[in-house]
Each structure stands twice: as C-alpha cells, then as structure tokens.
Design an enzyme around this catalytic site. Structure first.
Site, mmCIF file in Angstrom:
data_model
loop_
_atom_site.group_PDB
_atom_site.id
_atom_site.type_symbol
_atom_site.label_atom_id
_atom_site.label_comp_id
_atom_site.label_asym_id
_atom_site.label_seq_id
_atom_site.Cartn_x
_atom_site.Cartn_y
_atom_site.Cartn_z
ATOM 1 N N THR A 1 2.468 -1.494 8.853
ATOM 2 C CA THR A 1 2.908 -2.547 9.833
ATOM 3 C C THR A 1 3.061 -4.050 9.405
ATOM 4 O OG1 THR A 1 0.650 -3.072 10.344
ATOM 5 C CG2 THR A 1 1.723 -1.310 11.774
ATOM 6 N N HIS B 1 10.180 -23.986 9.100
ATOM 7 C CA HIS B 1 9.380 -24.435 9.714
ATOM 8 C C HIS B 1 7.906 -24.338 8.959
ATOM 9 C CE1 HIS B 1 11.456 -25.671 13.538
ATOM 10 N NE2 HIS B 1 12.337 -25.766 12.527
ATOM 11 N N ASN B 2 7.674 -23.401 8.409
ATOM 12 C CA ASN B 2 6.219 -23.189 7.886
ATOM 13 C C ASN B 2 6.355 -22.888 6.419
ATOM 14 O OD1 ASN B 2 7.047 -20.851 10.571
ATOM 15 N ND2 ASN B 2 5.341 -22.293 10.953
ATOM 16 N N ASP C 1 0.876 -0.997 0.136
ATOM 17 C CA ASP C 1 0.048 -0.053 -0.065
ATOM 18 C C ASP C 1 0.971 1.266 0.001
ATOM 19 O OD1 ASP C 1 0.655 0.230 2.580
ATOM 20 O OD2 ASP C 1 -1.066 0.291 3.375
ATOM 21 N N HIS C 2 0.405 2.497 0.338
ATOM 22 C CA HIS C 2 1.169 3.498 0.124
ATOM 23 C C HIS C 2 2.099 3.832 1.343
ATOM 24 C CE1 HIS C 2 -2.311 4.076 2.619
ATOM 25 N NE2 HIS C 2 -1.583 4.708 3.403
ATOM 26 N N CYS D 1 2.974 -3.366 4.053
ATOM 27 C CA CYS D 1 2.163 -2.029 4.382
ATOM 28 C C CYS D 1 2.847 -1.329 5.460
ATOM 29 C CB CYS D 1 0.788 -2.464 4.715
ATOM 30 S SG CYS D 1 0.433 -3.421 6.078
ATOM 31 N N ARG E 1 2.311 -30.668 9.999
ATOM 32 C CA ARG E 1 1.363 -29.596 10.536
ATOM 33 C C ARG E 1 0.830 -28.386 9.742
ATOM 34 N NH1 ARG E 1 6.862 -29.102 14.688
ATOM 35 N NH2 ARG E 1 6.143 -30.962 15.979
ATOM 36 N N GLY F 1 -2.097 -5.975 8.476
ATOM 37 C CA GLY F 1 -3.366 -5.833 7.561
ATOM 38 C C GLY F 1 -3.083 -6.810 6.405
ATOM 39 N N ARG G 1 8.211 -33.429 9.852
ATOM 40 C CA ARG G 1 7.011 -33.124 10.826
ATOM 41 C C ARG G 1 6.495 -31.646 10.465
ATOM 42 N NH1 ARG G 1 11.699 -31.755 13.159
ATOM 43 N NH2 ARG G 1 11.644 -29.847 14.739
ATOM 44 N N HIS G 2 7.008 -30.720 9.862
ATOM 45 C CA HIS G 2 6.444 -29.592 9.795
ATOM 46 C C HIS G 2 5.613 -29.458 8.316
ATOM 47 C CE1 HIS G 2 9.405 -28.003 12.380
ATOM 48 N NE2 HIS G 2 10.658 -28.461 11.784
ATOM 49 N N ARG H 1 6.878 0.844 8.023
ATOM 50 C CA ARG H 1 7.042 1.531 9.158
ATOM 51 C C ARG H 1 7.648 1.085 10.538
ATOM 52 N NH1 ARG H 1 0.907 3.972 8.473
ATOM 53 N NH2 ARG H 1 1.454 5.504 6.658
#
Ligand code: RB5
Length: 161
Positions: A72, A103-104, A13-14, A70, A141, A75, A137-138, A114
């Site tokens: 933070t 792991h993910n 975003d902006h 964005c 999950r 969002g 195992r990951h 920011r």
C-alpha cells in the site's frame, strides 16, 4: 529528460518487488544511477527493514532522493518518516506526487504496488524527479517539523488544554 538528480536509492518489500524492477529499468534507461537496497524477490520480508535502508541513506545525506514501495505504501511511509530529515510522501496519483515536491520538498517518493499500475507509477516517478521545490513559505513550514525537537511544535497547544 530527467534533471540533475542522477543518482537515487530504491527499495521495496516483496509486495512491490515487480514494480521496483520496472521502475529501476525505467530510471536506468533515463541514464540514472540506481542504488537498489532490496528486496530481491517476491519472498515475504518485513517492509520495515527495507524502508529503513533507504531512509537511513537519505537521512545521512548519502542520497538526495529515494523511492520506497510496498503493498500500500503505508508501512514504508511510516517507517521512513521516523528518520530525521526524511520527508517521505505517500502518493497515489500524479497531482500528489508533483505537489509533494512543490510544497513539501519530499525526498522520498512512496507508492503502493498493490494500489497503482506500472504506467502511472512511471509517470509519477518522472514528474516527481522533474518537479522543483517552491521554497518560500513552504520552506518555513518544513523547518517547523524538520527541527521538531528544537521548535517544540505542538507543546504550547498541549499546555493550553
Ligand atoms: C505486505 O503484505 C504488506 O503489508 C506491505 O507490503 C505493506 O502494504 C504495508 O504497509
């Protein structure tokens, strides 16, 4: 050098537009092909719209990996994770960026323009692209929540209350 993933979709975003441009320049210098879905200026927009553009492309398998930015990162990560097969990881340091891959098996890296500076963001992008998923195992999950409709994850617990 960055490994095999030579094509990536990116959106912001902006609030994170300047960081998006820096990341794009860096990735192009690394020889990657970039699909930029916007936004294209610092004029205020809804992060929702641009998060959805990246997420839908990753969800549909048009791109293996994406980057969302964005203010933070919060969002964008909320939006992206609504899409099937998207595993968007909001990361603010090198360790979480690397672990989100190991792991993910994160397929979208989300950062806050920011929150972190340019140098760290570029370091995180590089590490995230170079780090492999460990599987094992990951993988099991991940399958539990990637197929949440079929697995009925959490339903047993709810019934037991
Ligand atoms: C825009 O002001 C800001 O809300 C957005 O960039 C993001 O931080 C939302 O999560």
């Amino acid at each position: 050098m960055l490994e095999n993933k030579n094509s990536i979709v990116i959106g912001s975003d902006h609030a994170a537009y300047p960081l998006k441009e820096k990341i794009k320049t860096y990735l192009i210098e690394c020889g990657m092909k970039i699909e930029d879905v916007g936004t294209c200026s610092e004029e205020s927009v809804d992060y929702t719209d641009f998060g959805a553009r990246v997420a839908v492309l990753v969800s549909a398998g048009k791109f293996q990996r994406g980057i969302l930015l964005c203010g933070t990162g919060i969002g964008m990560s909320m939006v992206a994770n609504r899409f099937p097969r998207v595993r968007a990881a909001l990361c603010s340091d090198l360790f979480t960026a690397i672990m989100s891959r190991r792991h993910n098996n994160s397929n979208i890296l989300v950062m806050g323009g920011r929150v972190i500076g340019e140098a760290l963001a570029l370091e995180m992008v590089k590490a995230w692209l170079e780090t492999a998923f460990e599987g094992g195992r990951h993988q099991l999950r991940i399958e539990k929540f990637d197929r949440i409709d079929q697995t009925g994850l959490g339903k047993e617990f709810l019934k037991s209350l």
